[in-house]
Write a protein that holds these residues in place. Structure first.
Motif, PDB file in Angstrom:
ATOM      1  N   ASP A 183       0.647  -0.754  -0.005  1.00 63.27           N
ATOM      2  CA  ASP A 183      -0.538  -0.259  -0.017  1.00 63.27           C
ATOM      3  C   ASP A 183       1.091   1.325  -0.344  1.00 63.27           C
ATOM      4  N   ILE A 184       0.514   2.538  -0.624  1.00 61.57           N
ATOM      5  CA  ILE A 184       1.655   3.008  -1.410  1.00 61.57           C
ATOM      6  C   ILE A 184       0.971   3.905  -1.061  1.00 61.57           C
ATOM      7  N   ARG A 211      -1.338   9.410 -14.033  1.00 65.81           N
ATOM      8  CA  ARG A 211      -1.426   8.614 -14.897  1.00 65.81           C
ATOM      9  C   ARG A 211      -0.555   7.204 -13.095  1.00 65.81           C
ATOM     10  N   ILE A 212       0.203   8.417 -12.716  1.00 67.91           N
ATOM     11  CA  ILE A 212       0.639   7.053 -11.626  1.00 67.91           C
ATOM     12  C   ILE A 212      -0.267   7.133 -10.606  1.00 67.91           C
ATOM     13  N   ARG A 213      -1.691   7.814 -10.245  1.00 68.01           N
ATOM     14  CA  ARG A 213      -2.349   7.189  -9.690  1.00 68.01           C
ATOM     15  C   ARG A 213      -3.761   6.349 -10.002  1.00 68.01           C
ATOM     16  N   THR A 214      -3.586   6.507 -10.474  1.00 68.06           N
ATOM     17  CA  THR A 214      -4.809   5.638 -11.892  1.00 68.06           C
ATOM     18  C   THR A 214      -3.652   4.549 -11.895  1.00 68.06           C
ATOM     19  N   TRP A 215      -2.705   4.320 -12.080  1.00 69.76           N
ATOM     20  CA  TRP A 215      -1.839   3.033 -11.926  1.00 69.76           C
ATOM     21  C   TRP A 215      -1.855   2.643 -10.750  1.00 69.76           C
ATOM     22  N   GLY A 216      -1.710   3.006  -9.854  1.00 65.43           N
ATOM     23  CA  GLY A 216      -1.253   2.297  -8.645  1.00 65.43           C
ATOM     24  C   GLY A 216      -3.247   2.003  -7.343  1.00 65.43           C
ATOM     25  N   LEU A 217      -4.232   2.928  -8.153  1.00 61.89           N
ATOM     26  CA  LEU A 217      -5.900   2.305  -7.626  1.00 61.89           C
ATOM     27  C   LEU A 217      -6.107   0.826  -8.874  1.00 61.89           C
ATOM     28  N   THR A 219      -3.783  -0.683  -9.816  1.00 63.31           N
ATOM     29  CA  THR A 219      -3.168  -2.303  -8.715  1.00 63.31           C
ATOM     30  C   THR A 219      -3.550  -2.138  -7.577  1.00 63.31           C
ATOM     31  N   ALA A 220      -4.633  -1.833  -6.298  1.00 59.41           N
ATOM     32  CA  ALA A 220      -4.842  -1.616  -5.881  1.00 59.41           C
ATOM     33  C   ALA A 220      -6.249  -2.339  -6.143  1.00 59.41           C
ATOM     34  N   ARG A 221      -6.618  -2.091  -6.512  1.00 56.65           N
ATOM     35  CA  ARG A 221      -8.241  -2.828  -7.234  1.00 56.65           C
ATOM     36  C   ARG A 221      -8.538  -4.471  -7.492  1.00 56.65           C
ATOM     37  N   ARG A 222      -6.831  -4.438  -7.882  1.00 53.47           N
ATOM     38  CA  ARG A 222      -6.874  -5.664  -8.658  1.00 53.47           C
ATOM     39  C   ARG A 222      -6.761  -6.785  -7.610  1.00 53.47           C
ATOM     40  N   HIS A 223      -5.806  -6.176  -6.183  1.00 53.26           N
ATOM     41  CA  HIS A 223      -5.517  -7.065  -5.555  1.00 53.26           C
ATOM     42  C   HIS A 223      -6.537  -7.003  -3.944  1.00 53.26           C
ATOM     43  N   GLN A 224      -7.627  -6.122  -4.561  1.00 56.15           N
ATOM     44  CA  GLN A 224      -8.489  -6.082  -3.105  1.00 56.15           C
ATOM     45  C   GLN A 224      -8.427  -5.516  -2.333  1.00 56.15           C
ATOM     46  N   VAL A 226      -8.613  -2.285   0.126  1.00 59.23           N
ATOM     47  CA  VAL A 226      -9.955  -0.827   0.179  1.00 59.23           C
ATOM     48  C   VAL A 226     -10.191  -0.132  -1.060  1.00 59.23           C
ATOM     49  N   GLU A 227     -11.275   0.134  -1.543  1.00 60.53           N
ATOM     50  CA  GLU A 227     -11.474   1.216  -2.485  1.00 60.53           C
ATOM     51  C   GLU A 227     -10.772   2.521  -2.107  1.00 60.53           C
ATOM     52  N   GLY A 228     -10.107   2.932  -3.311  1.00 57.52           N
ATOM     53  CA  GLY A 228      -9.227   4.717  -3.079  1.00 57.52           C
ATOM     54  C   GLY A 228      -7.582   4.489  -2.412  1.00 57.52           C
ATOM     55  N   ARG A 229      -7.228   3.505  -1.887  1.00 58.41           N
ATOM     56  CA  ARG A 229      -5.722   3.167  -1.596  1.00 58.41           C
ATOM     57  C   ARG A 229      -5.142   3.404  -3.313  1.00 58.41           C
TER      58      ARG A 229
END
Ligand SMILES: [Zn+2]
Length: 240
Positions: A183-184, A211-217, A219-224, A226-229
């Motif tokens: 979690d970054i 771009r970086i925020r979308t990519w991070g979101l 990635t977080a979503r793909r690995h379940q 919490v939404e928004g991390r």
């Protein structure tokens, strides 16, 4: 696997200046925050990169300075460049020796590098130099650095004793191998600061932050998470 808690030093081995910042900038910031000493070993100086009209003979020096500035943003003070030519890296015995030298010198419990495999969903992250460095770094971690009889000149001429790395983290691994989500959300600002330090690579990107925020979101979503991390993800390999 669970990362080990007894890590004091981590060595990051990459092909180009900016690879670590794109792939693992938030993770590296969390490591230095936790008191882990991190050093970089960058195999080329990125002399084939850049989008502005910087004269080619000045590109290597410029990109080395950018990487050092980016490292500082993440709490990393030691950066070593191996000087291999950008775009022509192979997992040669010389590269294995040069990475083994940095491992034996810095004595890290953990090494982070690029996956030697192709991530087909995002082939851009699987640049041939990245895969070559990943393969050479894996060979340096196992067996070269730990075998006192490998690259005997390291011990005989430089006094560098064998060293065993216990944990290998791989960036841009194929999806099915990714097993370590970091979690970054708390460190993404520093990842962005590090990326902005690579002006010759990111200065033309008006949408770097989104771009970086979308990519991070994603990635977080793909690995379940919490939404928004926001997250970075790796394949972690334990070595006995
Ligand atoms: Zn690269």
């Amino acid at each position: 696997m669970q990362p080990r808690s007894e890590v004091q030093r981590a060595l990051v081995v990459t092909a180009h200046p900016d690879d670590v910042d794109f792939g693992a900038g938030g993770t590296v910031a969390s490591w230095t925050d936790a008191g882990i000493e991190v050093a970089y070993c960058v195999c080329t100086s990125g002399d084939a990169g850049g989008f502005d009209d910087t004269p080619r003979d000045q590109m290597a020096g410029l990109r080395e300075r950018e990487q050092r500035a980016a490292a500082e943003e993440l709490g990393v003070r030691e950066v070593t460049f191996l000087g291999y030519p950008d775009g022509r890296v192979t997992p040669s015995i010389e590269l294995r020796r040069d990475i083994s030298r940095q491992i034996r010198r810095f004595r890290p419990q953990r090494v982070l590098t690029s996956s030697p495999e192709i991530a087909w969903r995002r082939v851009g992250a699987s640049h041939p130099d990245h895969r070559a460095v990943g393969e050479a770094a894996l060979a340096a971690v196992y067996p070269d650095a730990r075998n006192p009889f490998a690259h005997p000149e390291l011990l005989a001429e430089e006094g560098l004793a064998a060293w065993t790395v216990r944990e290998l983290w791989l960036m841009a691994a194929p999806d099915e191998r990714q097993d370590q989500v970091v979690d970054i959300t708390a460190t993404v600002e520093r990842k962005l600061a590090a990326l902005r330090a690579h002006k010759s690579q990111t200065g033309h990107l008006d949408d770097l932050e989104s771009r970086i925020r979308t990519w991070g979101l994603q990635t977080a979503r793909r690995h379940q998470l919490v939404e928004g991390r926001l997250a970075e993800v790796f394949q972690v390999v334990a070595l006995i």
